[in-house]
Each structure stands twice: as structure tokens, then as C-alpha cells.
Design an enzyme around this catalytic site. Structure first.
Site, PDB file in Angstrom:
ATOM      1  N   LEU A  70      12.598 -19.744  -4.088  1.00  0.00           N
ATOM      2  CA  LEU A  70      11.579 -18.826  -3.581  1.00  0.00           C
ATOM      3  C   LEU A  70      10.396 -18.829  -4.538  1.00  0.00           C
ATOM      4  O   LEU A  70      10.573 -18.774  -5.760  1.00  0.00           O
ATOM      5  CB  LEU A  70      12.148 -17.406  -3.469  1.00  0.00           C
ATOM      6  N   ASP A  99       0.823  -1.199   0.000  1.00  0.00           N
ATOM      7  CA  ASP A  99       0.000   0.000   0.000  1.00  0.00           C
ATOM      8  C   ASP A  99       0.863   1.259   0.000  1.00  0.00           C
ATOM      9  O   ASP A  99       1.938   1.274   0.604  1.00  0.00           O
ATOM     10  CB  ASP A  99      -0.901  -0.014   1.241  1.00  0.00           C
ATOM     11  N   SER A 107      -6.447  -6.202  -6.495  1.00  0.00           N
ATOM     12  CA  SER A 107      -7.576  -6.877  -5.855  1.00  0.00           C
ATOM     13  C   SER A 107      -8.817  -6.833  -6.741  1.00  0.00           C
ATOM     14  O   SER A 107      -8.895  -6.054  -7.704  1.00  0.00           O
ATOM     15  CB  SER A 107      -7.893  -6.221  -4.509  1.00  0.00           C
ATOM     16  N   SER A 132      -8.020  -6.095   4.255  1.00  0.00           N
ATOM     17  CA  SER A 132      -8.609  -5.772   2.950  1.00  0.00           C
ATOM     18  C   SER A 132      -8.880  -6.983   2.066  1.00  0.00           C
ATOM     19  O   SER A 132      -8.484  -7.015   0.897  1.00  0.00           O
ATOM     20  CB  SER A 132      -7.720  -4.758   2.209  1.00  0.00           C
ATOM     21  N   HIS A 174       3.454   3.527  -8.841  1.00  0.00           N
ATOM     22  CA  HIS A 174       3.365   2.090  -9.133  1.00  0.00           C
ATOM     23  C   HIS A 174       4.677   1.577  -9.722  1.00  0.00           C
ATOM     24  O   HIS A 174       5.089   0.445  -9.440  1.00  0.00           O
ATOM     25  CB  HIS A 174       2.204   1.821 -10.089  1.00  0.00           C
ATOM     26  N   GLU A 234     -11.456  -5.567  -5.864  1.00  0.00           N
ATOM     27  CA  GLU A 234     -12.043  -4.254  -5.617  1.00  0.00           C
ATOM     28  C   GLU A 234     -11.328  -3.146  -6.391  1.00  0.00           C
ATOM     29  O   GLU A 234     -11.889  -2.057  -6.590  1.00  0.00           O
ATOM     30  CB  GLU A 234     -12.007  -3.928  -4.119  1.00  0.00           C
ATOM     31  N   ARG A 249      -5.649  -2.968   8.349  1.00  0.00           N
ATOM     32  CA  ARG A 249      -6.706  -3.901   7.973  1.00  0.00           C
ATOM     33  C   ARG A 249      -6.140  -4.832   6.908  1.00  0.00           C
ATOM     34  O   ARG A 249      -5.145  -4.515   6.266  1.00  0.00           O
ATOM     35  CB  ARG A 249      -7.947  -3.163   7.450  1.00  0.00           C
ATOM     36  N   ASN A 286       1.555   3.374  -2.958  1.00  0.00           N
ATOM     37  CA  ASN A 286       2.180   3.824  -4.203  1.00  0.00           C
ATOM     38  C   ASN A 286       1.675   5.203  -4.622  1.00  0.00           C
ATOM     39  O   ASN A 286       2.453   6.086  -4.995  1.00  0.00           O
ATOM     40  CB  ASN A 286       1.912   2.824  -5.327  1.00  0.00           C
TER      41      ASN A 286
END
Length: 237
Positions: free
Chosen positions: A126, A15, A60, A192, A32, A62, A190, A17
Site C-alpha cells: 500500500l 475534514d 493544504s 477544495s 487532530h 490554504e 467540495r 477534526n
């Protein structure tokens, strides 16, 4: 830095950007782009600490509510990220995984993701799990359909109780383990709609650092926090 405990799966809500760009007097798209550079740093440090799995909340379900110009810029940067970094990622032994619904994603985006997954599928140092068009509610609801479809194909009873093991087999994140540490940047506290099932016993780490500024020190602070936690999973130590 020496640690007694290393998380096997870190989830990151990247969160800040847009706020970073605004603070710099730049367009949100530049935020971004800087966020993509932060992903590079994160993966390099994760390799050093032998963290086997990283999930990144890239877009997301959303986020479709955002302006179309910003959405196009985000997906353009994703395609650019894969095109310019895939050879390096592959050489470092990183496996690319995608978690999220494939509907609404363009053919170009899907082809790039599928290509990256195919090229890196045997890498084991990874796993970088890009959660794209992802929503926790959507994943859980659609997962029931996947479980039922698998049972139907195997001619198994549809009304039999679903075990956690069976349910987890068809999650987008499979075969990744549950999330041990969830990190959210930019001061929000949160989750989200992110990896709701997988984060049931995750340690939550919130930092005011904006994602483009997240680097080695930021990750090490999160790892120190995780190392200090006493994880009981509902039991007693």
C-alpha cells in the site's frame, strides 16, 4: 464484505477534526490527534481490502491561513506520527509518499518525511501518499516548469505540445494512478483544490461523519458506494 470492484486509488479529504474536538469540549489539537488515529484505522482496513493507493489531504496550501498555534500543533503531530508509527508502517509493507511543495516546510518536517520515504521505498502492499503543503492549482502550474526543465535537460523542443502522459510524469503524485474514489468527511461537498488533475474521473463520496469518527464501517460504506457505480469515462456501456 465481497466487492466486485476495488478502487486502485482513494483520495481522502480528512475534514472535521476541529468540529469533533469542539463537540467533545476539547481543544482543536486533540481533534487532530484523534484524526491521526483515524489514519491508522484507514490504512489497516485498506490493507485488508488490498487497496493499493491512499492519498490523504494532510495540510493544504490554504491551511497556512490558520492560527500559528494550530499550524505548529499539526506539524508537531505529523512528526510524532512518523516517529511513533514508522516501524509499524514499514513492517506492514506500506510505502510513504509525499505530494506537495517543499517550500515553507521546516527542515525538521522535511527530514522526517524524507527519512520515512527512504525507509519504506521498496514496500509494495500500500502507498500512503501524504499531501502536505499541497494545492491542486499550485501543482498544475508548477508542473509546467518541471516539464520544461526536463525537456531542457534532455535538449528536447520546448514548444512541442505536452501530452497527458508527459504531464502526469512530473506531478507530485507520480507514479500513482488517477484517483478512482474521492472521500470527503464532515458533510462538506467540495473538493477544495485537492488533486484536481488526478480526480478528473473520480467518483465522489461525501459523508457527514467527522474524520476522527471515520472507521471500518465508514470506509466499507464508501467502498459499497464505489462498487455500485457504473464508470463510463465519457463513453457508453
Amino acid at each position: 464484505m465481497k466487492l466486485n470492484s476495488i478502487p486502485s486509488h482513494i483520495a481522502v479529504i480528512m475534514d472535521g477534526n476541529g468540529r469533533w474536538a469542539e463537540n467533545q469540549g476539547k481543544k482543536r489539537t486533540e481533534g487532530h490527534r484523534e484524526g491521526a488515529n483515524a489514519i491508522d484505522r484507514l490504512l489497516d482496513v485498506a490493507l485488508e481490502y488490498k487497496i493499493p493507493n491512499i492519498s490523504l489531504y494532510a495540510f493544504s496550501t490554504e491551511n497556512w491561513k490558520r492560527p500559528i498555534t494550530e499550524i505548529q500543533a499539526i506539524f508537531g503531530l505529523l512528526v510524532e506520527f512518523i516517529e511513533t508509527r514508522l516501524d509499524t508502517i514499514h513492517a506492514k509493507g506500506i510505502r510513504i509518499h509525499h505530494s506537495g511543495a517543499r517550500n515553507k516546510l521546516s527542515k525538521t518536517v522535511l527530514s522526517k518525511i524524507d527519512h520515512a520515504m527512504a525507509v519504506t521505498k521498496k514496500n509494495k502492499k500500500l502507498t500512503a501518499n501524504f499531501c502536505l503543503n499541497y494545492g491542486g492549482h499550485e501543482e498544475i502550474l508548477s508542473n509546467f516548469s518541471r516539464v520544461m526543465a526536463a525537456r531542457k535537460a534532455k535538449k528536447e523542443p520546448l514548444d512541442k505540445a505536452i501530452s497527458p502522459k508527459e504531464f502526469e510524469k512530473y506531478l507530485y503524485t507520480s507514479p500513482l494512478p488517477p484517483v478512482d474514489l474521492l472521500i470527503r468527511t464532515a458533510g462538506e461537498q467540495r473538493i477544495s483544490n485537492f488533486l484536481l488533475w488526478q480526480s478528473a474521473y473520480a467518483e465522489m463520496y461525501f459523508t457527514s461523519t467527522l474524520w476522527p469518527d471515520f472507521g471500518r464501517t465508514s470506509l466499507e460504506e464508501a467502498l459499497l458506494f464505489f462498487d455500485s457505480r457504473k464508470r463510463k469515462f465519457g463513453g457508453l456501456l
